[in-house]
Scaffold this motif. Sequence first.
Motif, PDB file in Angstrom:
ATOM      1  N   THR A  36       0.801  -1.218   0.000  1.00 20.30           N
ATOM      2  CA  THR A  36       0.000   0.000   0.000  1.00 20.30           C
ATOM      3  C   THR A  36       0.836   1.270   0.000  1.00 20.30           C
ATOM      4  OG1 THR A  36      -0.097  -0.115   2.416  1.00 20.30           O
ATOM      5  CG2 THR A  36      -1.908  -1.152   1.193  1.00 20.30           C
ATOM      6  N   LEU A  37       2.145   1.157   0.184  1.00 21.21           N
ATOM      7  CA  LEU A  37       2.984   2.345   0.229  1.00 21.21           C
ATOM      8  C   LEU A  37       3.263   2.861  -1.180  1.00 21.21           C
ATOM      9  CD1 LEU A  37       5.643   1.317   2.898  1.00 21.21           C
ATOM     10  CD2 LEU A  37       3.688   2.825   3.218  1.00 21.21           C
ATOM     11  N   PRO A  38       3.401   4.178  -1.325  1.00 19.74           N
ATOM     12  CA  PRO A  38       3.810   4.708  -2.635  1.00 19.74           C
ATOM     13  C   PRO A  38       5.237   4.302  -2.943  1.00 19.74           C
ATOM     14  CG  PRO A  38       3.826   6.449  -0.988  1.00 19.74           C
ATOM     15  CD  PRO A  38       3.208   5.252  -0.324  1.00 19.74           C
ATOM     16  N   GLU A  39       5.553   4.179  -4.217  1.00 17.88           N
ATOM     17  CA  GLU A  39       6.899   3.785  -4.617  1.00 17.88           C
ATOM     18  C   GLU A  39       7.768   5.019  -4.797  1.00 17.88           C
ATOM     19  OE1 GLU A  39       9.172   1.089  -8.018  1.00 17.88           O
ATOM     20  OE2 GLU A  39       7.054   0.787  -7.566  1.00 17.88           O
ATOM     21  N   LEU A  40       8.981   4.951  -4.286  1.00 12.77           N
ATOM     22  CA  LEU A  40       9.916   6.055  -4.433  1.00 12.77           C
ATOM     23  C   LEU A  40      10.394   6.096  -5.880  1.00 12.77           C
ATOM     24  CD1 LEU A  40      11.149   8.196  -2.535  1.00 12.77           C
ATOM     25  CD2 LEU A  40      13.131   6.711  -2.296  1.00 12.77           C
ATOM     26  N   ALA A  41      10.176   7.209  -6.536  1.00 11.26           N
ATOM     27  CA  ALA A  41      10.485   7.320  -7.961  1.00 11.26           C
ATOM     28  C   ALA A  41      11.990   7.456  -8.179  1.00 11.26           C
ATOM     29  CB  ALA A  41       9.761   8.525  -8.556  1.00 11.26           C
ATOM     30  N   ALA A  42      12.424   7.123  -9.381  1.00 11.49           N
ATOM     31  CA  ALA A  42      13.819   7.275  -9.789  1.00 11.49           C
ATOM     32  C   ALA A  42      13.899   8.343 -10.870  1.00 11.49           C
ATOM     33  CB  ALA A  42      14.380   5.956 -10.307  1.00 11.49           C
ATOM     34  N   THR A  43      14.884   9.243 -10.742  1.00  6.40           N
ATOM     35  CA  THR A  43      15.087  10.247 -11.791  1.00  6.40           C
ATOM     36  C   THR A  43      15.828   9.642 -12.977  1.00  6.40           C
ATOM     37  OG1 THR A  43      17.128  11.014 -10.745  1.00  6.40           O
ATOM     38  CG2 THR A  43      15.088  12.099 -10.098  1.00  6.40           C
ATOM     39  N   TRP A  44      16.644   8.608 -12.708  1.00  2.17           N
ATOM     40  CA  TRP A  44      17.232   7.820 -13.790  1.00  2.17           C
ATOM     41  C   TRP A  44      17.657   6.469 -13.247  1.00  2.17           C
ATOM     42  CZ3 TRP A  44      22.135   6.368 -12.604  1.00  2.17           C
ATOM     43  CH2 TRP A  44      22.938   7.231 -11.870  1.00  2.17           C
ATOM     44  N   SER A  45      17.839   5.524 -14.133  1.00  2.00           N
ATOM     45  CA  SER A  45      18.230   4.174 -13.753  1.00  2.00           C
ATOM     46  C   SER A  45      19.087   3.576 -14.863  1.00  2.00           C
ATOM     47  CB  SER A  45      16.984   3.307 -13.526  1.00  2.00           C
ATOM     48  OG  SER A  45      17.336   1.961 -13.296  1.00  2.00           O
ATOM     49  N   VAL A  46      20.120   2.839 -14.476  1.00  2.00           N
ATOM     50  CA  VAL A  46      21.002   2.179 -15.444  1.00  2.00           C
ATOM     51  C   VAL A  46      21.190   0.736 -14.992  1.00  2.00           C
ATOM     52  CG1 VAL A  46      23.322   2.112 -16.440  1.00  2.00           C
ATOM     53  CG2 VAL A  46      22.202   4.313 -16.046  1.00  2.00           C
ATOM     54  N   ARG A  47      21.077  -0.194 -15.921  1.00  2.00           N
ATOM     55  CA  ARG A  47      21.308  -1.604 -15.635  1.00  2.00           C
ATOM     56  C   ARG A  47      22.673  -2.023 -16.170  1.00  2.00           C
ATOM     57  NH1 ARG A  47      17.388  -4.425 -13.452  1.00  2.00           N
ATOM     58  NH2 ARG A  47      15.308  -3.490 -13.311  1.00  2.00           N
ATOM     59  N   PRO A  48      23.299  -3.011 -15.538  1.00  2.00           N
ATOM     60  CA  PRO A  48      24.654  -3.396 -15.958  1.00  2.00           C
ATOM     61  C   PRO A  48      24.734  -3.891 -17.393  1.00  2.00           C
ATOM     62  CG  PRO A  48      23.767  -4.928 -14.323  1.00  2.00           C
ATOM     63  CD  PRO A  48      22.855  -3.754 -14.350  1.00  2.00           C
ATOM     64  N   SER A  49      23.655  -4.470 -17.916  1.00  2.00           N
ATOM     65  CA  SER A  49      23.686  -4.906 -19.315  1.00  2.00           C
ATOM     66  C   SER A  49      23.836  -3.728 -20.264  1.00  2.00           C
ATOM     67  CB  SER A  49      22.418  -5.690 -19.644  1.00  2.00           C
ATOM     68  OG  SER A  49      21.264  -4.911 -19.389  1.00  2.00           O
ATOM     69  N   GLU A  50      23.377  -2.521 -19.843  1.00  2.00           N
ATOM     70  CA  GLU A  50      23.582  -1.319 -20.648  1.00  2.00           C
ATOM     71  C   GLU A  50      25.032  -0.866 -20.600  1.00  2.00           C
ATOM     72  OE1 GLU A  50      20.437   1.729 -19.962  1.00  2.00           O
ATOM     73  OE2 GLU A  50      19.667   0.264 -18.535  1.00  2.00           O
ATOM     74  N   LEU A  51      25.683  -1.087 -19.457  1.00  4.01           N
ATOM     75  CA  LEU A  51      27.083  -0.713 -19.330  1.00  4.01           C
ATOM     76  C   LEU A  51      28.004  -1.719 -19.997  1.00  4.01           C
ATOM     77  CD1 LEU A  51      27.079   0.296 -15.539  1.00  4.01           C
ATOM     78  CD2 LEU A  51      26.963   1.833 -17.508  1.00  4.01           C
ATOM     79  N   ARG A  52      27.578  -2.992 -20.028  1.00  4.09           N
ATOM     80  CA  ARG A  52      28.430  -4.066 -20.511  1.00  4.09           C
ATOM     81  C   ARG A  52      27.727  -4.889 -21.579  1.00  4.09           C
ATOM     82  NH1 ARG A  52      32.722  -5.346 -17.242  1.00  4.09           N
ATOM     83  NH2 ARG A  52      33.363  -6.495 -19.106  1.00  4.09           N
ATOM     84  N   PRO A  53      27.548  -4.332 -22.761  1.00  2.00           N
ATOM     85  CA  PRO A  53      26.941  -5.130 -23.835  1.00  2.00           C
ATOM     86  C   PRO A  53      27.762  -6.361 -24.185  1.00  2.00           C
ATOM     87  CG  PRO A  53      27.845  -3.055 -24.678  1.00  2.00           C
ATOM     88  CD  PRO A  53      27.855  -2.963 -23.191  1.00  2.00           C
ATOM     89  N   ASP A  54      29.060  -6.327 -23.855  1.00  2.00           N
ATOM     90  CA  ASP A  54      29.908  -7.494 -24.131  1.00  2.00           C
ATOM     91  C   ASP A  54      29.564  -8.677 -23.239  1.00  2.00           C
ATOM     92  OD1 ASP A  54      30.883  -5.677 -22.128  1.00  2.00           O
ATOM     93  OD2 ASP A  54      32.716  -6.858 -21.999  1.00  2.00           O
ATOM     94  N   LEU A  55      28.948  -8.400 -22.068  1.00  2.00           N
ATOM     95  CA  LEU A  55      28.551  -9.469 -21.156  1.00  2.00           C
ATOM     96  C   LEU A  55      27.060  -9.761 -21.193  1.00  2.00           C
ATOM     97  CD1 LEU A  55      30.657  -8.494 -17.989  1.00  2.00           C
ATOM     98  CD2 LEU A  55      31.222 -10.183 -19.758  1.00  2.00           C
ATOM     99  N   GLY A  56      26.280  -8.823 -21.721  1.00  2.00           N
ATOM    100  CA  GLY A  56      24.839  -9.026 -21.849  1.00  2.00           C
ATOM    101  C   GLY A  56      24.173  -9.236 -20.500  1.00  2.00           C
ATOM    102  N   THR A  57      23.291 -10.221 -20.408  1.00  2.00           N
ATOM    103  CA  THR A  57      22.551 -10.463 -19.176  1.00  2.00           C
ATOM    104  C   THR A  57      23.433 -11.021 -18.063  1.00  2.00           C
ATOM    105  OG1 THR A  57      21.920 -12.660 -19.981  1.00  2.00           O
ATOM    106  CG2 THR A  57      20.387 -10.840 -20.407  1.00  2.00           C
ATOM    107  N   GLY A  58      24.660 -11.420 -18.377  1.00  2.00           N
ATOM    108  CA  GLY A  58      25.572 -11.908 -17.348  1.00  2.00           C
ATOM    109  C   GLY A  58      26.318 -10.813 -16.621  1.00  2.00           C
ATOM    110  N   ALA A  59      26.073  -9.550 -16.962  1.00  2.00           N
ATOM    111  CA  ALA A  59      26.774  -8.439 -16.320  1.00  2.00           C
ATOM    112  C   ALA A  59      26.178  -8.136 -14.952  1.00  2.00           C
ATOM    113  CB  ALA A  59      26.685  -7.192 -17.201  1.00  2.00           C
ATOM    114  N   GLU A  60      27.043  -7.735 -14.020  1.00  2.00           N
ATOM    115  CA  GLU A  60      26.628  -7.336 -12.681  1.00  2.00           C
ATOM    116  C   GLU A  60      27.415  -6.112 -12.257  1.00  2.00           C
ATOM    117  OE1 GLU A  60      27.159 -10.498  -9.913  1.00  2.00           O
ATOM    118  OE2 GLU A  60      25.644 -11.812 -10.826  1.00  2.00           O
ATOM    119  N   LEU A  61      26.828  -5.314 -11.362  1.00  2.00           N
ATOM    120  CA  LEU A  61      27.576  -4.266 -10.685  1.00  2.00           C
ATOM    121  C   LEU A  61      28.252  -4.882  -9.467  1.00  2.00           C
ATOM    122  CD1 LEU A  61      25.030  -1.312 -10.831  1.00  2.00           C
ATOM    123  CD2 LEU A  61      26.951  -1.761 -12.345  1.00  2.00           C
ATOM    124  N   VAL A  62      29.503  -4.512  -9.220  1.00  2.00           N
ATOM    125  CA  VAL A  62      30.286  -5.119  -8.143  1.00  2.00           C
ATOM    126  C   VAL A  62      30.813  -4.033  -7.213  1.00  2.00           C
ATOM    127  CG1 VAL A  62      30.929  -7.099  -9.555  1.00  2.00           C
ATOM    128  CG2 VAL A  62      32.434  -5.109  -9.473  1.00  2.00           C
TER     129      VAL A  62
END
Length: 456
Positions: A36-62
Motif C-alpha cells: 500500500t505504500l507509494p513507490e519512491l520514484a527514480a530520476t534515472w536508472s542504469v542496468r549493468p547490461s547497458e554498461l556491458r553489452p559485451d557481457l549481456g545479461t551476465g553483467a553485474e555491478l560489483v
Amino acid sequence: MGLYLLVLFAIALVGSLFDGGERRSDPGPSRTPTPTLPELAATWSVRPSELRPDLGTGAELVAPVDGSFDPNRVVAIGTTWVVLSGDAEDRAIAVHGLDASTGRVLWRTDLPNGVCAATPVKSRLVCAASTATDPVTGLGTSWRISLLDPATGRETRGVDFAGWLTLIHADGDRVLLAEQRQPAPHAVLTGLDADLRQRWQLDLRDQPQHAGLFSDNRIYNRKLPIPDGPALDRPRIRKVADGLTALWSGQTTAFVDLRSGKLAGMPRCSRLVDDGERLWCNDGAVAVSYSYSLRNLHETAINTRLAFPYRDPRAGDVTDPVFLEADGRAVRVDPASGTTLGPLAQTYNGSAFGMTISPQASFVAGRTLLSDSTTLFAVDARTGKLHWQRQKPTSMGEAWGWRAKLLLAGSVVRVLDPADGREQSAYRQRRGLYTVLVGDTLVGIGPDEIARLADP
C-alpha cells in the motif's frame, strides 16, 4: 563458488528476519515492502547490461573493495558517479563514469580483476588492474596502479606494482595497498603518495598478533579467487586517533601512520571504536580501551563487549561505543574506568538457523540507535538517556541523517523525526538491492541496477 552462495543465502535469510549481522557483507533486507505504500520514484536508472553489452545479461555491478566500513558502491567525484561492473564471477571488471544528474554513461575503462578506492586522491580515481596472475591460485601478482580522470576515465598517471594485492584504499594524499601474500598467512602494507610513488612498506609477518588478521571463515563482498586456507578476514579500514589509519581484519588491528609508514601498534583488537578521547577494541571476552598512543588503559567486565560500530559515514569516525552483555542487553560503561554503570536499553539476542543474532547499534543524526528483533531505541550512550523507543520496522535497512531527519533506508525508505522517532512518511524502494546516500541523494544499487532516487 557453492560455499560463497551458501554463505550469502544464509546471511540473506538472517538479515531479512532480524536486520542483524555486519551490514557491509550481508545482501540487505528482504524485498517484500508493504504494497500500500507509494513507490519512491527514480530520476534515472542504469542496468549493468547497458554498461556491458559485451557481457549481456551476465553483467553485474560489483563492489569497489577498498576496505572501508562504509557501503561505497558509488564513488562520487564532482559531477561524476563511478561504478564497477563485472561478470557473475567478478572477473572481466570494468569501471564506468556516469553523469550524476542524468545517468548518462560518460566513459568505460577495463580493469582485469580490478579494484578501486572509494575516495579520490586530488580529484582523481585510484584503481588497480592485474597484469599477471598466479597460475595456481588465479590471484593477481602484478598490477597497474592508475590515477584516472573522472571526466574521461583516462589514465593521468600509472605505476607498475608487483604483489598479491587485496585492496586499495585512499586517504587524503596517500594511497594504501594491502597484500595477502602466498603462502598465507602473510600480510604486507605499502604506502604511496598522491603521484603513486612508493614511500614505505611494512611486512607484518613478524608482529605478535599477525595471525589474527587471517581466518578460514570468510564472507566475501567480491568472489575473488582466494584459495582455501587462511586469508585476510574481511579487512576494514578506518581513520582514527590523531591521524592514524586502522586496518582491522579478523581479531587484529594494525594502526599505521600513512605519511611516515610507522606501525604505531598491532594489538588483538576487533570492533574498533574511537570515542574522541580513547580507542575501544574487543579482545576475547572483554572490551579494552587504549590511549591514542596505544597504551592499555582498562577493560570491561567479562562478557561485556562492543557492539559492531555502525555509523553514518558522513559524520566522521568518532562515535559513542555501545556495549552488550552476553545475552544482548545493552549496558552503560564508564569510559574512564571500564566499569559497568547499569542498563542502557532492554535489548536481547535473537536467533535464526542456530545462529545468535546480536542487537544492532548505529550512531547517526546525534542519536545512538539500538535495535533487536522487536524494538528500536534511540539513546544517549554516554548519559543513558532514553530519547524514545518504538516497534522495530519490518524493513529497517541503513540508518542515515538526512536534512534534519532520520532515514531508515532499506526496501522501505522511512522518514523519522529524530526527536521522537515518529514516522513522517514511508515509500517502497525497489531499485537495486541496497539503498545508500551519496551526499544527500538517495541511490538504489545492487548487482542488477543503479538508480538515482527522488527525494522522499
